[in-house]
Design a protein around this motif. Sequence first.
Motif, PDB file in Angstrom:
ATOM      1  N   VAL A  37       0.837  -1.206   0.000  1.00 20.14           N
ATOM      2  CA  VAL A  37       0.000   0.000   0.000  1.00 20.14           C
ATOM      3  C   VAL A  37       0.868   1.250   0.000  1.00 20.14           C
ATOM      4  O   VAL A  37       0.557   2.237  -0.688  1.00 20.14           O
ATOM      5  CB  VAL A  37      -0.958  -0.011   1.211  1.00 20.14           C
ATOM      6  CG1 VAL A  37      -1.742   1.298   1.284  1.00 20.14           C
ATOM      7  CG2 VAL A  37      -1.920  -1.192   1.118  1.00 20.14           C
ATOM      8  N   ARG A  38       1.951   1.218   0.747  1.00 14.69           N
ATOM      9  CA  ARG A  38       2.852   2.379   0.777  1.00 14.69           C
ATOM     10  C   ARG A  38       3.414   2.681  -0.606  1.00 14.69           C
ATOM     11  O   ARG A  38       3.415   3.831  -1.049  1.00 14.69           O
ATOM     12  CB  ARG A  38       3.989   2.106   1.763  1.00 14.69           C
ATOM     13  CG  ARG A  38       4.987   3.233   1.840  1.00 14.69           C
ATOM     14  CD  ARG A  38       6.127   2.893   2.782  1.00 14.69           C
ATOM     15  NE  ARG A  38       7.039   4.018   2.892  1.00 14.69           N
ATOM     16  CZ  ARG A  38       8.161   3.997   3.600  1.00 14.69           C
ATOM     17  NH1 ARG A  38       8.503   2.915   4.257  1.00 14.69           N
ATOM     18  NH2 ARG A  38       8.925   5.062   3.644  1.00 14.69           N
ATOM     19  N   ALA A  71      14.229  -0.289  -7.712  1.00 14.84           N
ATOM     20  CA  ALA A  71      12.998  -0.392  -6.929  1.00 14.84           C
ATOM     21  C   ALA A  71      13.082  -1.502  -5.895  1.00 14.84           C
ATOM     22  O   ALA A  71      12.525  -1.386  -4.795  1.00 14.84           O
ATOM     23  CB  ALA A  71      11.811  -0.628  -7.860  1.00 14.84           C
ATOM     24  N   PHE A  72      13.780  -2.573  -6.228  1.00 13.78           N
ATOM     25  CA  PHE A  72      13.911  -3.675  -5.278  1.00 13.78           C
ATOM     26  C   PHE A  72      14.749  -3.261  -4.067  1.00 13.78           C
ATOM     27  O   PHE A  72      14.327  -3.417  -2.918  1.00 13.78           O
ATOM     28  CB  PHE A  72      14.534  -4.893  -5.953  1.00 13.78           C
ATOM     29  CG  PHE A  72      14.748  -6.054  -5.015  1.00 13.78           C
ATOM     30  CD1 PHE A  72      13.683  -6.850  -4.624  1.00 13.78           C
ATOM     31  CD2 PHE A  72      16.017  -6.338  -4.510  1.00 13.78           C
ATOM     32  CE1 PHE A  72      13.871  -7.913  -3.734  1.00 13.78           C
ATOM     33  CE2 PHE A  72      16.212  -7.393  -3.638  1.00 13.78           C
ATOM     34  CZ  PHE A  72      15.137  -8.187  -3.249  1.00 13.78           C
ATOM     35  N   PHE A  73      15.939  -2.720  -4.319  1.00 13.76           N
ATOM     36  CA  PHE A  73      16.851  -2.397  -3.223  1.00 13.76           C
ATOM     37  C   PHE A  73      16.505  -1.085  -2.520  1.00 13.76           C
ATOM     38  O   PHE A  73      16.906  -0.885  -1.368  1.00 13.76           O
ATOM     39  CB  PHE A  73      18.291  -2.338  -3.733  1.00 13.76           C
ATOM     40  CG  PHE A  73      18.892  -3.680  -4.014  1.00 13.76           C
ATOM     41  CD1 PHE A  73      19.277  -4.505  -2.978  1.00 13.76           C
ATOM     42  CD2 PHE A  73      19.051  -4.132  -5.310  1.00 13.76           C
ATOM     43  CE1 PHE A  73      19.826  -5.759  -3.214  1.00 13.76           C
ATOM     44  CE2 PHE A  73      19.605  -5.377  -5.567  1.00 13.76           C
ATOM     45  CZ  PHE A  73      19.986  -6.198  -4.522  1.00 13.76           C
ATOM     46  N   CYS A  74      15.793  -0.196  -3.199  1.00 14.25           N
ATOM     47  CA  CYS A  74      15.538   1.122  -2.630  1.00 14.25           C
ATOM     48  C   CYS A  74      14.122   1.289  -2.074  1.00 14.25           C
ATOM     49  O   CYS A  74      13.862   2.227  -1.340  1.00 14.25           O
ATOM     50  CB  CYS A  74      15.795   2.195  -3.696  1.00 14.25           C
ATOM     51  SG  CYS A  74      16.181   3.804  -3.010  1.00 14.25           S
ATOM     52  N   ASN A  75      13.228   0.382  -2.458  1.00 11.17           N
ATOM     53  CA  ASN A  75      11.841   0.524  -2.018  1.00 11.17           C
ATOM     54  C   ASN A  75      11.245  -0.774  -1.495  1.00 11.17           C
ATOM     55  O   ASN A  75      10.965  -0.891  -0.313  1.00 11.17           O
ATOM     56  CB  ASN A  75      10.985   1.075  -3.161  1.00 11.17           C
ATOM     57  CG  ASN A  75      11.497   2.387  -3.710  1.00 11.17           C
ATOM     58  OD1 ASN A  75      12.008   2.430  -4.819  1.00 11.17           O
ATOM     59  ND2 ASN A  75      11.400   3.457  -2.941  1.00 11.17           N
ATOM     60  N   ALA A  76      11.051  -1.749  -2.383  1.00 18.15           N
ATOM     61  CA  ALA A  76      10.342  -2.967  -1.998  1.00 18.15           C
ATOM     62  C   ALA A  76      11.015  -3.684  -0.829  1.00 18.15           C
ATOM     63  O   ALA A  76      10.365  -4.016   0.172  1.00 18.15           O
ATOM     64  CB  ALA A  76      10.216  -3.897  -3.203  1.00 18.15           C
ATOM     65  N   LEU A  77      12.324  -3.924  -0.928  1.00 17.41           N
ATOM     66  CA  LEU A  77      13.023  -4.665   0.127  1.00 17.41           C
ATOM     67  C   LEU A  77      13.146  -3.872   1.424  1.00 17.41           C
ATOM     68  O   LEU A  77      12.745  -4.382   2.490  1.00 17.41           O
ATOM     69  CB  LEU A  77      14.402  -5.108  -0.372  1.00 17.41           C
ATOM     70  CG  LEU A  77      15.253  -5.879   0.640  1.00 17.41           C
ATOM     71  CD1 LEU A  77      14.544  -7.159   1.071  1.00 17.41           C
ATOM     72  CD2 LEU A  77      16.630  -6.190   0.061  1.00 17.41           C
ATOM     73  N   PRO A  78      13.669  -2.633   1.413  1.00 17.92           N
ATOM     74  CA  PRO A  78      13.801  -1.927   2.699  1.00 17.92           C
ATOM     75  C   PRO A  78      12.464  -1.579   3.336  1.00 17.92           C
ATOM     76  O   PRO A  78      12.337  -1.617   4.568  1.00 17.92           O
ATOM     77  CB  PRO A  78      14.598  -0.668   2.334  1.00 17.92           C
ATOM     78  CG  PRO A  78      14.414  -0.495   0.876  1.00 17.92           C
ATOM     79  CD  PRO A  78      14.279  -1.867   0.314  1.00 17.92           C
ATOM     80  N   ALA A 190       8.159  -0.765  -7.831  1.00 14.97           N
ATOM     81  CA  ALA A 190       8.228  -1.341  -6.483  1.00 14.97           C
ATOM     82  C   ALA A 190       6.880  -1.908  -6.056  1.00 14.97           C
ATOM     83  O   ALA A 190       6.822  -2.917  -5.338  1.00 14.97           O
ATOM     84  CB  ALA A 190       8.691  -0.276  -5.492  1.00 14.97           C
ATOM     85  N   THR A 191       5.805  -1.270  -6.499  1.00 16.13           N
ATOM     86  CA  THR A 191       4.470  -1.792  -6.193  1.00 16.13           C
ATOM     87  C   THR A 191       4.300  -3.189  -6.769  1.00 16.13           C
ATOM     88  O   THR A 191       3.788  -4.101  -6.106  1.00 16.13           O
ATOM     89  CB  THR A 191       3.383  -0.856  -6.756  1.00 16.13           C
ATOM     90  OG1 THR A 191       3.564   0.459  -6.224  1.00 16.13           O
ATOM     91  CG2 THR A 191       1.992  -1.358  -6.378  1.00 16.13           C
ATOM     92  N   GLY A 192       4.730  -3.362  -8.008  1.00 11.64           N
ATOM     93  CA  GLY A 192       4.650  -4.686  -8.615  1.00 11.64           C
ATOM     94  C   GLY A 192       5.539  -5.698  -7.911  1.00 11.64           C
ATOM     95  O   GLY A 192       5.138  -6.849  -7.689  1.00 11.64           O
TER      96      GLY A 192
END
Length: 324
Positions: A37-38, A71-78, A190-192
């Motif tokens: 959601v974020r 997006a993985f390292f900067c958003n989804a994962l953290p 990152a949403t995906g």
Amino acid sequence: MTSATRMGVLALLWGSGFLWIKISLDEGLTPGWITFVRCALGAAVLLALAYGARQRLPRDRATWGRLVVAAFFCNALPFLLFSIGEQTVDSGVAGVLNATTPLWSLLIGLALGTERPLRATRSAGLVLGFAGVLLIFAPWSHGSGLMSWGALALLGASASYAVAFAYMARHLTGRGTAPLALSAAQLLTATGLSTPALAASGAATVTWTGVLAVVVLGVFATGLTFHLNYRMIAEEGPTAAATVGYLLPVVSVTLGALILDEPLTVRVVAGMAVVLVGVGLTRSRTRPLGTPAEARADVPDSPYSTRPTRSTTKTGISRSVFRW
């Protein structure tokens, strides 16, 4: 709005993110749902701002491929790791551990050979920074929880930001895509990427307070704060934006104590001070290898932003100022 007021508003919005994560968790949301959601709400805000500014999303496959990594390292994962960590660690402490990102950036730079050998000041800063983390958790005390999954998740999130900043500076910034559009595309990606976490999380039974908290987290503490930070860099320069970074741990600790009644112990306050002093020492002006002198502007990185090309160093390592 004066410069001081603008910095205060930005620090409050950005530093409150740890509070909203904690409230969302307490009110029934799982880490997977919070992350999804974020990202989605933050992307919606930036897409709207990019549309209003007539900035188009990237159209080439190469850029989108790089965005998947960023997006993985900067958003989804953290984002996921911070939510997991705050299940067992106070929101204020989470904000302080987020401040270790520049320390991880420096270590990555040394490992890759993009940082010059450390002098005494920066070496002392690196040691002090991680010593502050040890002071906060006091591993010598029984049951301190330093090696708990929550603490490790928070440190992992900070390290993930450091990896992302280095990658983004090398492969994303300064390639002709407008900053708002690029950041919107990154959060959209990152949403995906965060969608699979929903399957692992299962259904969530959440209260209206939890819904409100995650909406504020996505809209204000994620989407809107990027826009305000970028405007501050553009209108007032990098020093003002960097100053906000030093206020984030203070905001997170204060809000956690006042609103969530988290313990504000002498050890936590002292540890926060030691971490900030250590980070300040590591940011002494020793430029990375191959970095031109004119690219040394002290501009903070952010986990979902790109700064103007002129302010981006060749490596991008050890320029981060505890952004989340």
